[in-house]
Design an enzyme around this catalytic site. Sequence first.
Site, PDB file in Angstrom:
ATOM      1  N   TYR A   1       0.824  -1.216   0.000  1.00 12.67           N
ATOM      2  CA  TYR A   1       0.000   0.000   0.000  1.00 12.67           C
ATOM      3  C   TYR A   1       0.855   1.262   0.000  1.00 12.67           C
ATOM      4  O   TYR A   1       0.716   2.128  -0.870  1.00 12.67           O
ATOM      5  CB  TYR A   1      -0.922  -0.054   1.222  1.00 12.67           C
ATOM      6  CG  TYR A   1      -1.556   1.247   1.638  1.00 12.67           C
ATOM      7  CD1 TYR A   1      -2.351   1.972   0.761  1.00 12.67           C
ATOM      8  CD2 TYR A   1      -1.389   1.735   2.939  1.00 12.67           C
ATOM      9  CE1 TYR A   1      -2.957   3.162   1.165  1.00 12.67           C
ATOM     10  CE2 TYR A   1      -1.981   2.904   3.343  1.00 12.67           C
ATOM     11  CZ  TYR A   1      -2.765   3.622   2.455  1.00 12.67           C
ATOM     12  OH  TYR A   1      -3.350   4.790   2.860  1.00 12.67           O
TER      13      TYR A   1
ATOM     14  N   SER B   1       3.912 -11.093   0.163  1.00 12.46           N
ATOM     15  CA  SER B   1       3.231 -11.686   1.315  1.00 12.46           C
ATOM     16  C   SER B   1       2.052 -10.830   1.764  1.00 12.46           C
ATOM     17  O   SER B   1       1.041 -11.348   2.254  1.00 12.46           O
ATOM     18  CB  SER B   1       4.209 -11.884   2.473  1.00 12.46           C
ATOM     19  OG  SER B   1       4.810 -10.654   2.833  1.00 12.46           O
TER      20      SER B   1
ATOM     21  N   ALA C   1       9.974  -2.878   3.038  1.00 10.96           N
ATOM     22  CA  ALA C   1       9.586  -4.273   3.259  1.00 10.96           C
ATOM     23  C   ALA C   1       9.704  -4.617   4.741  1.00 10.96           C
ATOM     24  O   ALA C   1      10.675  -4.256   5.398  1.00 10.96           O
ATOM     25  CB  ALA C   1      10.471  -5.197   2.434  1.00 10.96           C
TER      26      ALA C   1
ATOM     27  N   SER D   1       8.911   3.827  12.273  1.00  9.48           N
ATOM     28  CA  SER D   1       7.530   3.864  12.771  1.00  9.48           C
ATOM     29  C   SER D   1       7.419   4.664  14.048  1.00  9.48           C
ATOM     30  O   SER D   1       8.361   4.710  14.856  1.00  9.48           O
ATOM     31  CB  SER D   1       7.051   2.433  13.035  1.00  9.48           C
ATOM     32  OG  SER D   1       5.814   2.432  13.709  1.00  9.48           O
TER      33      SER D   1
ATOM     34  N   TYR E   1       7.265  -5.352  17.149  1.00  6.52           N
ATOM     35  CA  TYR E   1       7.301  -4.538  15.938  1.00  6.52           C
ATOM     36  C   TYR E   1       8.031  -3.226  16.178  1.00  6.52           C
ATOM     37  O   TYR E   1       8.953  -2.865  15.434  1.00  6.52           O
ATOM     38  CB  TYR E   1       5.880  -4.267  15.447  1.00  6.52           C
ATOM     39  CG  TYR E   1       5.827  -3.224  14.352  1.00  6.52           C
ATOM     40  CD1 TYR E   1       6.252  -3.522  13.066  1.00  6.52           C
ATOM     41  CD2 TYR E   1       5.362  -1.940  14.611  1.00  6.52           C
ATOM     42  CE1 TYR E   1       6.222  -2.579  12.051  1.00  6.52           C
ATOM     43  CE2 TYR E   1       5.325  -0.977  13.610  1.00  6.52           C
ATOM     44  CZ  TYR E   1       5.754  -1.302  12.340  1.00  6.52           C
ATOM     45  OH  TYR E   1       5.731  -0.344  11.349  1.00  6.52           O
TER      46      TYR E   1
ATOM     47  N   LYS F   1      11.764  -1.985  14.608  1.00  7.93           N
ATOM     48  CA  LYS F   1      11.987  -0.761  13.833  1.00  7.93           C
ATOM     49  C   LYS F   1      13.108   0.079  14.450  1.00  7.93           C
ATOM     50  O   LYS F   1      13.928   0.664  13.734  1.00  7.93           O
ATOM     51  CB  LYS F   1      10.697   0.047  13.741  1.00  7.93           C
ATOM     52  CG  LYS F   1       9.679  -0.536  12.789  1.00  7.93           C
ATOM     53  CD  LYS F   1      10.208  -0.532  11.357  1.00  7.93           C
ATOM     54  CE  LYS F   1       9.170  -0.972  10.351  1.00  7.93           C
ATOM     55  NZ  LYS F   1       9.672  -0.933   8.954  1.00  7.93           N
TER      56      LYS F   1
ATOM     57  N   LEU G   1      -7.584   1.545  10.933  1.00  8.42           N
ATOM     58  CA  LEU G   1      -8.881   2.133  11.262  1.00  8.42           C
ATOM     59  C   LEU G   1      -9.704   2.484  10.024  1.00  8.42           C
ATOM     60  O   LEU G   1     -10.887   2.153   9.943  1.00  8.42           O
ATOM     61  CB  LEU G   1      -8.677   3.389  12.124  1.00  8.42           C
ATOM     62  CG  LEU G   1      -9.968   4.154  12.493  1.00  8.42           C
ATOM     63  CD1 LEU G   1     -10.893   3.274  13.317  1.00  8.42           C
ATOM     64  CD2 LEU G   1      -9.630   5.440  13.248  1.00  8.42           C
TER      65      LEU G   1
ATOM     66  N   ARG H   1      -9.442  -0.563  24.647  1.00  2.00           N
ATOM     67  CA  ARG H   1      -8.484  -1.644  24.410  1.00  2.00           C
ATOM     68  C   ARG H   1      -7.277  -1.399  25.307  1.00  2.00           C
ATOM     69  O   ARG H   1      -6.806  -0.269  25.420  1.00  2.00           O
ATOM     70  CB  ARG H   1      -8.047  -1.670  22.945  1.00  2.00           C
ATOM     71  CG  ARG H   1      -9.139  -2.036  21.985  1.00  2.00           C
ATOM     72  CD  ARG H   1      -8.642  -2.100  20.553  1.00  2.00           C
ATOM     73  NE  ARG H   1      -8.054  -0.836  20.116  1.00  2.00           N
ATOM     74  CZ  ARG H   1      -7.686  -0.576  18.876  1.00  2.00           C
ATOM     75  NH1 ARG H   1      -7.841  -1.497  17.942  1.00  2.00           N
ATOM     76  NH2 ARG H   1      -7.164   0.592  18.554  1.00  2.00           N
TER      77      ARG H   1
ATOM     78  N   GLY I   1      -3.794  -0.666  26.667  1.00  2.25           N
ATOM     79  CA  GLY I   1      -2.584  -0.098  26.088  1.00  2.25           C
ATOM     80  C   GLY I   1      -2.802   1.039  25.114  1.00  2.25           C
ATOM     81  O   GLY I   1      -1.830   1.620  24.634  1.00  2.25           O
ATOM     82  N   ASP I   2      -4.068   1.371  24.804  1.00  3.01           N
ATOM     83  CA  ASP I   2      -4.312   2.472  23.873  1.00  3.01           C
ATOM     84  C   ASP I   2      -4.110   3.808  24.589  1.00  3.01           C
ATOM     85  O   ASP I   2      -4.872   4.144  25.501  1.00  3.01           O
ATOM     86  CB  ASP I   2      -5.748   2.419  23.335  1.00  3.01           C
ATOM     87  CG  ASP I   2      -5.858   1.637  22.045  1.00  3.01           C
ATOM     88  OD1 ASP I   2      -4.811   1.234  21.522  1.00  3.01           O
ATOM     89  OD2 ASP I   2      -6.988   1.442  21.566  1.00  3.01           O
TER      90      ASP I   2
END
Length: 316
Positions: A8, A31, A71, A114, A138, A142, A184, A276, A278-279
Amino acid sequence: MVTGGAGYIGAHVVRAFREVGLDVVVLDDLSSGHASFVPEGVPLVEGTILDTDLVAATLTEHAVAGVVHLAGYKYAGVSVQRPLHTYEQNVTGTASLLEAMARAGVPRIVFSSSAAVYGTPDVDLVTEQTLTHPESPYGESKLIGEWLLRDQARAVELAHTSLRYFNVVGSGTDEVVDTSPHNLFPLVLDALAQGRAPRINGVDYPTPDGTCVRDYVHVADLAAAHVAAARALEQGVELQRVYNLGSGEGSSVRQIMQAAAAVTGVGLEPEIAARRPGDPARIVASGELAARDLGWRNTHTLHDMLASAWSARAAR
Protein backbone atom coordinates in the site's frame (compact mmCIF):
# COMPACT_ATOMS: atom_id res chain seq x y z
CA MET A 1 15.04 0.14 -5.49
CA VAL A 2 11.91 0.14 -3.36
CA THR A 3 11.66 -2.90 -1.10
CA GLY A 4 8.02 -3.64 -0.34
CA GLY A 5 7.10 -1.60 -3.41
CA ALA A 6 4.03 -3.74 -4.14
CA GLY A 7 2.44 -2.79 -0.82
CA TYR A 8 0.00 0.00 0.00
CA ILE A 9 2.64 2.55 0.99
CA GLY A 10 5.37 1.20 -1.28
CA ALA A 11 3.24 1.41 -4.42
CA HIS A 12 2.58 5.09 -3.68
CA VAL A 13 6.32 5.67 -3.19
CA VAL A 14 7.01 4.02 -6.56
CA ARG A 15 4.50 6.31 -8.25
CA ALA A 16 5.99 9.36 -6.53
CA PHE A 17 9.44 8.51 -7.90
CA ARG A 18 8.05 8.00 -11.38
CA GLU A 19 6.28 11.37 -11.22
CA VAL A 20 9.65 13.13 -10.85
CA GLY A 21 11.23 11.09 -13.62
CA LEU A 22 13.25 8.61 -11.56
CA ASP A 23 13.38 4.94 -12.57
CA VAL A 24 12.46 2.35 -9.97
CA VAL A 25 12.79 -1.39 -9.48
CA VAL A 26 10.56 -3.13 -6.92
CA LEU A 27 11.58 -6.04 -4.70
CA ASP A 28 8.65 -7.65 -2.90
CA ASP A 29 7.79 -11.16 -1.71
CA LEU A 30 4.04 -10.37 -2.16
CA SER A 31 3.23 -11.69 1.32
CA SER A 32 1.03 -8.65 1.85
CA GLY A 33 1.65 -6.68 -1.35
CA HIS A 34 -0.06 -7.07 -4.71
CA ALA A 35 1.65 -7.34 -8.09
CA SER A 36 -1.26 -5.35 -9.55
CA PHE A 37 -0.21 -2.35 -7.43
CA VAL A 38 3.09 -2.04 -9.33
CA PRO A 39 2.70 0.35 -12.28
CA GLU A 40 3.18 -0.97 -15.79
CA GLY A 41 6.78 -0.64 -16.91
CA VAL A 42 8.28 -0.92 -13.41
CA PRO A 43 10.35 -4.12 -12.97
CA LEU A 44 9.05 -6.34 -10.17
CA VAL A 45 11.48 -8.83 -8.64
CA GLU A 46 9.52 -11.32 -6.56
CA GLY A 47 11.65 -12.33 -3.59
CA THR A 48 12.53 -11.68 0.01
CA ILE A 49 15.10 -9.30 1.47
CA LEU A 50 16.31 -12.30 3.47
CA ASP A 51 17.81 -13.62 0.22
CA THR A 52 21.01 -11.55 0.29
CA ASP A 53 22.30 -12.94 -3.01
CA LEU A 54 19.06 -12.07 -4.82
CA VAL A 55 19.04 -8.55 -3.38
CA ALA A 56 22.68 -7.95 -4.33
CA ALA A 57 22.08 -9.29 -7.85
CA THR A 58 19.01 -7.05 -8.25
CA LEU A 59 20.93 -3.99 -7.10
CA THR A 60 23.73 -4.72 -9.56
CA GLU A 61 21.56 -5.72 -12.52
CA HIS A 62 19.45 -2.56 -12.30
CA ALA A 63 22.37 -0.23 -11.49
CA VAL A 64 20.60 0.93 -8.33
CA ALA A 65 21.86 4.20 -6.83
CA GLY A 66 19.82 4.12 -3.62
CA VAL A 67 17.23 2.13 -1.68
CA VAL A 68 13.94 3.00 -0.03
CA HIS A 69 13.35 0.19 2.46
CA LEU A 70 9.69 -0.47 3.26
CA ALA A 71 9.59 -4.27 3.26
CA GLY A 72 8.78 -5.75 6.63
CA TYR A 73 6.17 -7.20 8.97
CA LYS A 74 3.99 -4.26 9.97
CA TYR A 75 1.36 -5.48 12.43
CA ALA A 76 2.29 -4.26 15.90
CA GLY A 77 -0.46 -6.10 17.76
CA VAL A 78 0.13 -9.42 16.04
CA SER A 79 3.89 -9.08 16.53
CA VAL A 80 3.35 -9.86 20.23
CA GLN A 81 2.16 -13.34 19.20
CA ARG A 82 4.83 -13.68 16.47
CA PRO A 83 7.98 -12.07 17.89
CA LEU A 84 10.49 -14.37 16.18
CA HIS A 85 8.84 -13.90 12.79
CA THR A 86 8.78 -10.13 13.33
CA TYR A 87 12.47 -10.00 14.21
CA GLU A 88 13.41 -12.25 11.30
CA GLN A 89 11.56 -10.10 8.77
CA ASN A 90 12.44 -6.68 10.18
CA VAL A 91 15.84 -7.10 11.81
CA THR A 92 17.48 -10.00 10.00
CA GLY A 93 15.91 -8.75 6.77
CA THR A 94 17.34 -5.26 7.20
CA ALA A 95 20.78 -6.67 8.02
CA SER A 96 20.58 -8.82 4.87
CA LEU A 97 19.64 -5.78 2.78
CA LEU A 98 22.53 -3.74 4.18
CA GLU A 99 24.93 -6.60 3.42
CA ALA A 100 23.66 -6.76 -0.15
CA MET A 101 24.01 -2.99 -0.52
CA ALA A 102 27.62 -3.17 0.72
CA ARG A 103 28.40 -5.94 -1.78
CA ALA A 104 26.85 -3.96 -4.64
CA GLY A 105 28.34 -0.65 -3.58
CA VAL A 106 24.99 1.11 -3.06
CA PRO A 107 25.65 3.96 -0.63
CA ARG A 108 22.23 5.48 0.17
CA ILE A 109 19.11 4.30 2.01
CA VAL A 110 15.85 5.79 3.29
CA PHE A 111 14.36 3.54 5.97
CA SER A 112 10.68 3.16 6.78
CA SER A 113 10.58 3.36 10.56
CA SER A 114 7.53 3.86 12.77
CA ALA A 115 5.96 5.90 15.53
CA ALA A 116 5.80 2.58 17.38
CA VAL A 117 9.37 3.27 18.53
CA TYR A 118 7.91 5.81 21.00
CA GLY A 119 5.49 3.44 22.70
CA THR A 120 3.09 5.52 24.80
CA PRO A 121 4.76 8.93 25.01
CA ASP A 122 3.80 11.16 27.95
CA VAL A 123 3.91 14.39 25.93
CA ASP A 124 1.32 16.40 24.00
CA LEU A 125 3.51 16.68 20.91
CA VAL A 126 6.06 14.02 19.94
CA THR A 127 9.36 15.31 18.53
CA GLU A 128 12.51 13.52 17.41
CA GLN A 129 13.90 14.21 20.91
CA THR A 130 11.06 12.32 22.62
CA LEU A 131 12.42 9.23 24.35
CA THR A 132 11.94 5.94 22.50
CA HIS A 133 10.18 3.23 24.47
CA PRO A 134 8.72 0.62 22.09
CA GLU A 135 6.06 -1.63 23.58
CA SER A 136 5.86 -4.37 20.93
CA PRO A 137 8.30 -6.55 19.02
CA TYR A 138 7.30 -4.54 15.94
CA GLY A 139 8.28 -1.23 17.53
CA GLU A 140 11.49 -2.74 18.88
CA SER A 141 12.38 -4.17 15.47
CA LYS A 142 11.99 -0.76 13.83
CA LEU A 143 14.23 0.88 16.42
CA ILE A 144 16.84 -1.83 15.91
CA GLY A 145 16.59 -1.19 12.16
CA GLU A 146 17.54 2.45 12.80
CA TRP A 147 20.51 1.25 14.89
CA LEU A 148 21.63 -1.08 12.11
CA LEU A 149 21.77 1.82 9.66
CA ARG A 150 23.68 3.94 12.17
CA ASP A 151 26.23 1.24 12.90
CA GLN A 152 26.69 0.20 9.27
CA ALA A 153 27.35 3.85 8.37
CA ARG A 154 30.30 3.77 10.78
CA ALA A 155 31.77 0.79 8.95
CA VAL A 156 31.11 1.60 5.27
CA GLU A 157 30.07 4.56 3.16
CA LEU A 158 26.33 4.84 3.80
CA ALA A 159 24.19 7.99 3.68
CA HIS A 160 20.92 7.30 5.46
CA THR A 161 17.86 8.64 7.21
CA SER A 162 14.83 7.02 8.84
CA LEU A 163 11.25 8.28 8.58
CA ARG A 164 9.00 7.61 11.55
CA TYR A 165 5.36 7.40 10.44
CA PHE A 166 2.22 7.73 12.44
CA ASN A 167 -1.16 6.75 10.93
CA VAL A 168 -0.96 6.50 7.14
CA VAL A 169 -4.33 6.77 5.39
CA GLY A 170 -6.11 7.56 2.12
CA SER A 171 -5.14 6.77 -1.45
CA GLY A 172 -3.28 8.80 -4.04
CA THR A 173 -4.81 6.75 -6.85
CA ASP A 174 -7.81 4.45 -7.16
CA GLU A 175 -5.38 1.76 -8.33
CA VAL A 176 -3.94 1.32 -4.81
CA VAL A 177 -6.02 0.77 -1.68
CA ASP A 178 -5.18 -0.01 1.95
CA THR A 179 -6.01 -3.70 2.37
CA SER A 180 -4.80 -4.03 5.99
CA PRO A 181 -7.19 -5.94 8.26
CA HIS A 182 -5.99 -3.89 11.25
CA ASN A 183 -6.08 -0.21 10.16
CA LEU A 184 -8.88 2.13 11.26
CA PHE A 185 -9.88 3.60 7.89
CA PRO A 186 -10.43 0.25 6.11
CA LEU A 187 -12.28 -1.09 9.15
CA VAL A 188 -14.63 1.91 9.30
CA LEU A 189 -15.25 2.12 5.56
CA ASP A 190 -15.78 -1.64 5.20
CA ALA A 191 -18.31 -1.56 8.05
CA LEU A 192 -20.26 1.31 6.48
CA ALA A 193 -20.19 -0.28 3.03
CA GLN A 194 -21.55 -3.54 4.50
CA GLY A 195 -24.25 -1.84 6.57
CA ARG A 196 -22.56 -2.56 9.88
CA ALA A 197 -22.01 -0.04 12.65
CA PRO A 198 -18.31 0.87 13.02
CA ARG A 199 -16.84 0.43 16.48
CA ILE A 200 -15.33 2.97 18.87
CA ASN A 201 -13.15 1.41 21.56
CA GLY A 202 -13.50 3.67 24.59
CA VAL A 203 -15.29 7.01 24.98
CA ASP A 204 -13.97 7.99 28.41
CA TYR A 205 -10.46 9.19 27.53
CA PRO A 206 -9.24 12.59 28.78
CA THR A 207 -9.75 14.16 25.32
CA PRO A 208 -12.29 16.75 24.10
CA ASP A 209 -14.85 14.14 22.97
CA GLY A 210 -13.65 11.20 25.09
CA THR A 211 -12.18 9.17 22.21
CA CYS A 212 -8.54 8.57 21.32
CA VAL A 213 -6.72 11.25 19.32
CA ARG A 214 -4.23 10.23 16.65
CA ASP A 215 -2.10 11.86 13.97
CA TYR A 216 -3.16 10.99 10.41
CA VAL A 217 -1.00 11.54 7.32
CA HIS A 218 -2.15 11.02 3.74
CA VAL A 219 -0.21 8.31 1.94
CA ALA A 220 0.57 10.56 -1.05
CA ASP A 221 2.17 13.12 1.28
CA LEU A 222 4.11 10.32 2.93
CA ALA A 223 5.34 9.08 -0.44
CA ALA A 224 6.52 12.59 -1.31
CA ALA A 225 8.64 12.62 1.85
CA HIS A 226 10.48 9.49 0.72
CA VAL A 227 11.28 11.05 -2.64
CA ALA A 228 12.47 14.26 -0.98
CA ALA A 229 14.71 12.32 1.41
CA ALA A 230 16.15 10.10 -1.34
CA ARG A 231 16.91 13.08 -3.58
CA ALA A 232 18.52 14.99 -0.73
CA LEU A 233 20.83 12.04 0.03
CA GLU A 234 21.68 11.73 -3.66
CA GLN A 235 22.62 15.43 -3.72
CA GLY A 236 24.94 14.98 -0.75
CA VAL A 237 22.74 16.79 1.76
CA GLU A 238 23.50 15.67 5.31
CA LEU A 239 20.15 14.78 6.79
CA GLN A 240 19.19 14.06 10.38
CA ARG A 241 19.24 10.42 11.43
CA VAL A 242 15.45 10.40 11.99
CA TYR A 243 12.44 12.48 11.02
CA ASN A 244 8.88 12.33 12.28
CA LEU A 245 6.21 12.56 9.60
CA GLY A 246 3.38 14.05 11.63
CA SER A 247 0.80 16.74 10.99
CA GLY A 248 1.13 18.43 14.38
CA GLU A 249 -2.65 18.11 14.75
CA GLY A 250 -4.69 15.16 15.84
CA SER A 251 -8.13 13.83 14.98
CA SER A 252 -10.26 11.83 17.36
CA VAL A 253 -11.85 8.50 16.53
CA ARG A 254 -15.28 10.13 16.78
CA GLN A 255 -14.20 12.82 14.32
CA ILE A 256 -13.12 10.06 11.94
CA MET A 257 -16.55 8.46 12.25
CA GLN A 258 -18.33 11.75 11.58
CA ALA A 259 -16.13 12.52 8.57
CA ALA A 260 -16.65 9.01 7.21
CA ALA A 261 -20.43 9.39 7.49
CA ALA A 262 -20.24 12.73 5.65
CA VAL A 263 -18.08 11.29 2.85
CA THR A 264 -20.02 8.06 2.34
CA GLY A 265 -23.51 9.30 3.08
CA VAL A 266 -23.97 6.33 5.41
CA GLY A 267 -24.99 7.64 8.81
CA LEU A 268 -24.84 4.56 11.01
CA GLU A 269 -24.36 5.31 14.70
CA PRO A 270 -21.06 3.82 15.95
CA GLU A 271 -21.09 0.91 18.36
CA ILE A 272 -19.42 1.80 21.67
CA ALA A 273 -17.07 -0.80 23.11
CA ALA A 274 -14.67 -0.90 26.05
CA ARG A 275 -11.18 0.55 25.87
CA ARG A 276 -8.48 -1.64 24.41
CA PRO A 277 -5.61 -2.26 26.83
CA GLY A 278 -2.58 -0.10 26.09
CA ASP A 279 -4.31 2.47 23.87
CA PRO A 280 -2.92 5.91 24.81
CA ALA A 281 -5.35 8.83 24.87
CA ARG A 282 -3.36 10.98 22.45
CA ILE A 283 -0.39 10.62 20.09
CA VAL A 284 0.36 13.58 17.85
CA ALA A 285 3.73 14.44 16.31
CA SER A 286 5.48 17.53 15.09
CA GLY A 287 6.62 17.51 11.48
CA GLU A 288 8.67 20.70 11.82
CA LEU A 289 12.06 19.05 11.29
CA ALA A 290 10.87 17.33 8.10
CA ALA A 291 9.40 20.63 6.92
CA ARG A 292 12.72 22.38 7.51
CA ASP A 293 15.01 19.81 5.89
CA LEU A 294 12.78 18.07 3.35
CA GLY A 295 10.28 20.79 2.51
CA TRP A 296 7.60 18.34 3.58
CA ARG A 297 4.14 18.87 5.01
CA ASN A 298 0.80 17.13 5.22
CA THR A 299 -1.30 18.77 2.49
CA HIS A 300 -4.55 16.79 2.76
CA THR A 301 -7.51 17.44 5.04
CA LEU A 302 -9.30 14.71 6.97
CA HIS A 303 -12.11 14.90 4.40
CA ASP A 304 -9.56 14.46 1.58
CA MET A 305 -8.11 11.43 3.30
CA LEU A 306 -11.45 9.68 3.75
CA ALA A 307 -12.80 10.65 0.32
CA SER A 308 -9.72 9.23 -1.42
CA ALA A 309 -9.86 6.03 0.64
CA TRP A 310 -13.57 5.61 -0.12
CA SER A 311 -13.02 6.20 -3.84
CA ALA A 312 -10.21 3.63 -3.99
CA ARG A 313 -12.29 1.13 -2.04
CA ALA A 314 -15.21 1.56 -4.46
CA ALA A 315 -12.88 1.00 -7.44
CA ARG A 316 -11.42 -2.19 -5.99
